[in-house]
Design a protein around this motif. Sequence first.
Motif, PDB file in Angstrom:
ATOM      1  N   LEU A  84     -12.777 143.434  18.231  1.00 58.24           N
ATOM      2  CA  LEU A  84     -11.818 144.511  18.034  1.00 58.24           C
ATOM      3  C   LEU A  84     -11.414 144.581  16.566  1.00 58.24           C
ATOM      4  N   THR A  85     -11.145 145.780  16.098  1.00 62.23           N
ATOM      5  CA  THR A  85     -10.536 146.000  14.797  1.00 62.23           C
ATOM      6  C   THR A  85      -9.064 146.341  15.022  1.00 62.23           C
ATOM      7  N   VAL A  86      -8.192 145.580  14.359  1.00 61.28           N
ATOM      8  CA  VAL A  86      -6.757 145.809  14.491  1.00 61.28           C
ATOM      9  C   VAL A  86      -6.239 146.307  13.147  1.00 61.28           C
ATOM     10  N   SER A  87      -5.746 147.548  13.147  1.00 57.13           N
ATOM     11  CA  SER A  87      -5.220 148.146  11.912  1.00 57.13           C
ATOM     12  C   SER A  87      -3.699 148.202  12.000  1.00 57.13           C
ATOM     13  N   PHE A  88      -3.050 147.477  11.112  1.00 51.76           N
ATOM     14  CA  PHE A  88      -1.591 147.390  11.120  1.00 51.76           C
ATOM     15  C   PHE A  88      -1.005 148.392  10.128  1.00 51.76           C
ATOM     16  N   ASP A  89      -0.009 149.138  10.579  1.00 49.35           N
ATOM     17  CA  ASP A  89       0.688 150.089   9.716  1.00 49.35           C
ATOM     18  C   ASP A  89       2.178 149.760   9.758  1.00 49.35           C
TER      19      ASP A  89
END
Length: 375
Positions: A84-89
């Motif tokens: 999985l790719t986890v993109s934090f904003d």
Amino acid sequence: MLSRALYGADFNQVSLASNDRQVGIADASFSQLDSAIRKIALKSVQPSTGYVLAKTVSEVQPCDGGGTAKLSGTVDDVTYLGTLTVSFDKCSSANSTLSGTAQMRVTGFNTSSNQLTAFELVYNQLTLVFNGVSYTVLGNQLYSASANNEKVISTMLRKNSITNKQSLIKNYTNDAKISSTSGVRYEHLLSGQVFLESYGYSTLSTIEPIEYYTYEYPVRGQAILKGLSNSKLRLTGSDYGVLAELDSDGDNIYELYKLVTLENLNSSDAFTQNKAPEIHLSHSGGVNGEVFVGDTVYLYAYSTDEDGDSVTHKWLLDKKPVGSKAIILNSTAESASIIIDTAGSYTIGLIATDSKGKSVKSSLTLETFCYPVCD
């Protein structure tokens, strides 16, 4: 708590004896920062709403303290293993805010409890605001968990965005298990290498399992950081804070100490010089102040320690008359005794040692006689 204040100033050959006694404990704990990244990632993948990993993942999840975490990737629809790719904003939780992208390779998943049991988290150029300080971090974490155990092995490079100072942990291992005494809290065994720019490497090991009531600081346990020439920093958890004690030359005498609390974590308070105990000796026995063969002489020590350390005692018979077989009885107690068997001069010493290894010695002399005359 790890601090550049506790390292020597030589970049390549680090001694933990700092030349700058005024430098405070300013760097946030690697343990806390390491945990913050992992916790945010875990909560993003397994939120309390009961989200279940699906074969194709494309979801945006809200974070506890604001911001979002976007998940994308593909996992097996039976085992839920995959990448999985986890993109934090600006994903916030407690005292941490995370922005950037991480790759999570899921290698273990309990389908009955819907819980991750093993994963590798790889991140590059994450921005983490931790306790009000901004860091750029890159590295990886290997995570595994069972019913009563959680283990994380991390390598992380971080850069303070304000000072540009770089820090590194290498093979930093946090092996946590349910405490056998409480059955609720976790005991942590810590190990690995720590590097701080301008100060060099040290090696971390656990002496006594470390316990936390919260993740702010340990309240039980002890860890040791070792540098060049056997210099070491001993960290001991308590209900009042973390006691940091510095042995600059490896002689097991801790010359400097400081109690670190959340209130003084970023202060520039100096470390305190450890002082030796003070002792006063006295004795009783004999008749009218005179001691004769056959008398039992009672030895008394009154000791105080300005630093509030506990004090241990060791009585020594430094000198006795020729032919005497006398010994000190209860030689490690505060009060001891000796039975006089030969007339002459006895020199009795006492070594008092505090809990940091600092010692002092004092002596008294007994002049003894035969009664009424010697045989």
